[in-house]
Scaffold this motif. Structure first.
Motif, mmCIF file in Angstrom:
data_model
loop_
_atom_site.group_PDB
_atom_site.id
_atom_site.type_symbol
_atom_site.label_atom_id
_atom_site.label_comp_id
_atom_site.label_asym_id
_atom_site.label_seq_id
_atom_site.Cartn_x
_atom_site.Cartn_y
_atom_site.Cartn_z
ATOM 1 N N GLY A 1 -33.708 -88.495 -9.748
ATOM 2 C CA GLY A 1 -34.357 -89.249 -9.703
ATOM 3 C C GLY A 1 -34.477 -90.553 -9.598
ATOM 4 O O GLY A 1 -33.560 -90.506 -9.152
ATOM 5 N N ALA A 2 -35.085 -91.649 -9.823
ATOM 6 C CA ALA A 2 -34.789 -93.096 -9.634
ATOM 7 C C ALA A 2 -34.281 -93.577 -10.853
ATOM 8 O O ALA A 2 -35.109 -93.050 -12.391
ATOM 9 C CB ALA A 2 -35.921 -93.510 -9.100
ATOM 10 N N TRP A 3 -34.164 -94.565 -10.552
ATOM 11 C CA TRP A 3 -33.500 -95.508 -11.968
ATOM 12 C C TRP A 3 -35.373 -96.132 -12.588
ATOM 13 O O TRP A 3 -35.810 -96.880 -11.991
ATOM 14 C CB TRP A 3 -32.839 -96.425 -11.371
ATOM 15 N N THR A 4 -35.306 -96.707 -13.717
ATOM 16 C CA THR A 4 -36.180 -96.903 -14.674
ATOM 17 C C THR A 4 -35.611 -98.106 -15.193
ATOM 18 O O THR A 4 -34.803 -97.703 -15.866
ATOM 19 C CB THR A 4 -37.616 -96.171 -15.027
ATOM 20 N N GLU A 5 -36.276 -99.139 -15.315
ATOM 21 C CA GLU A 5 -36.188 -100.053 -16.267
ATOM 22 C C GLU A 5 -35.783 -99.083 -17.882
ATOM 23 O O GLU A 5 -34.590 -99.631 -18.619
ATOM 24 C CB GLU A 5 -36.475 -101.079 -17.012
ATOM 25 N N GLU A 6 -36.752 -98.801 -17.672
ATOM 26 C CA GLU A 6 -36.352 -98.055 -19.382
ATOM 27 C C GLU A 6 -34.918 -96.515 -19.479
ATOM 28 O O GLU A 6 -33.909 -97.002 -20.317
ATOM 29 C CB GLU A 6 -37.862 -96.749 -19.350
ATOM 30 N N GLY A 7 -35.043 -96.195 -18.263
ATOM 31 C CA GLY A 7 -34.012 -95.024 -18.298
ATOM 32 C C GLY A 7 -32.825 -95.617 -17.980
ATOM 33 O O GLY A 7 -31.395 -95.498 -18.697
ATOM 34 N N ARG B 1 -31.891 -99.001 -4.650
ATOM 35 C CA ARG B 1 -31.397 -98.334 -2.862
ATOM 36 C C ARG B 1 -29.827 -98.750 -2.542
ATOM 37 O O ARG B 1 -29.370 -98.198 -1.797
ATOM 38 C CB ARG B 1 -31.701 -100.716 -2.956
ATOM 39 N N THR B 2 -29.087 -98.586 -3.858
ATOM 40 C CA THR B 2 -27.726 -98.947 -3.202
ATOM 41 C C THR B 2 -27.161 -98.280 -4.100
ATOM 42 O O THR B 2 -25.809 -97.571 -4.112
ATOM 43 C CB THR B 2 -26.715 -100.340 -3.807
ATOM 44 N N SER C 1 -21.672 -101.610 -9.111
ATOM 45 C CA SER C 1 -23.117 -102.096 -8.466
ATOM 46 C C SER C 1 -23.471 -103.235 -9.065
ATOM 47 O O SER C 1 -23.981 -103.965 -8.773
ATOM 48 C CB SER C 1 -23.344 -100.488 -8.405
ATOM 49 N N ILE C 2 -24.061 -103.227 -10.767
ATOM 50 C CA ILE C 2 -24.067 -103.730 -11.728
ATOM 51 C C ILE C 2 -23.322 -105.322 -11.126
ATOM 52 O O ILE C 2 -24.346 -106.810 -11.816
ATOM 53 C CB ILE C 2 -24.265 -103.716 -12.714
ATOM 54 N N GLU C 3 -22.083 -105.050 -11.029
ATOM 55 C CA GLU C 3 -21.611 -106.412 -10.553
ATOM 56 C C GLU C 3 -21.542 -107.637 -9.654
ATOM 57 O O GLU C 3 -21.987 -108.402 -9.350
ATOM 58 C CB GLU C 3 -20.172 -106.161 -10.693
ATOM 59 N N ARG C 4 -22.242 -106.301 -8.582
ATOM 60 C CA ARG C 4 -22.333 -107.394 -7.258
ATOM 61 C C ARG C 4 -24.076 -107.366 -7.289
ATOM 62 O O ARG C 4 -24.026 -108.414 -6.939
ATOM 63 C CB ARG C 4 -22.273 -106.173 -6.298
ATOM 64 N N LEU D 1 -32.834 -105.290 -11.417
ATOM 65 C CA LEU D 1 -31.393 -104.814 -10.959
ATOM 66 C C LEU D 1 -31.902 -103.617 -11.419
ATOM 67 O O LEU D 1 -30.756 -102.993 -10.023
ATOM 68 C CB LEU D 1 -30.201 -105.036 -12.958
ATOM 69 N N VAL D 2 -32.671 -102.666 -11.327
ATOM 70 C CA VAL D 2 -33.151 -101.061 -10.887
ATOM 71 C C VAL D 2 -33.349 -101.200 -9.622
ATOM 72 O O VAL D 2 -32.876 -99.806 -9.151
ATOM 73 C CB VAL D 2 -34.001 -100.960 -11.902
ATOM 74 N N ALA D 3 -34.360 -102.340 -9.287
ATOM 75 C CA ALA D 3 -34.709 -102.065 -7.889
ATOM 76 C C ALA D 3 -33.261 -102.368 -6.557
ATOM 77 O O ALA D 3 -32.868 -100.881 -6.256
ATOM 78 C CB ALA D 3 -34.984 -103.465 -6.805
ATOM 79 N N HIS D 4 -31.808 -102.685 -7.036
ATOM 80 C CA HIS D 4 -30.782 -102.943 -6.646
ATOM 81 C C HIS D 4 -29.737 -101.418 -6.478
ATOM 82 O O HIS D 4 -29.706 -100.774 -5.839
ATOM 83 C CB HIS D 4 -29.957 -104.497 -7.313
#
Length: 74
Positions: free
Chosen positions: A56-62, A47-48, A26-29, A41-44
């Motif tokens: 829970g959701a990804w956060t920048e800190e997480g 979503r994916t 996912s990070i590569e995409r 990147l966190v928003a991506h």
């Protein structure tokens, strides 16, 4: 004298887990699509997927904490 080189997986202690493979893909995409900042990147990832460990959701800190945790395991 044999030439020394570093193979791709030379420093890996174990095979990556399914979660680690999905996260890396996912990070590569994201990078391939032009995403270059942490917020995007966190928003991506939200979503994916894959989902954030434990729910829970990804956060920048997480994200930063999770990548640090994964790096420490390698």
């Amino acid at each position: 004298m044999q030439e020394r080189y570093l193979t791709v997986h030379q420093t890996r202690r174990r095979e990556p887990t399914g979660y680690e493979d999905l996260l890396g893909d996912s990070i590569e995409r994201a990078f391939a699509s032009g995403i270059a900042d942490l917020a995007a990147l966190v928003a991506h990832l939200n979503r994916t997927g894959p989902g954030f460990p434990g729910g829970g959701a990804w956060t920048e800190e997480g994200y930063q904490a999770e990548v640090a945790r994964l790096a420490a395991e390698c």
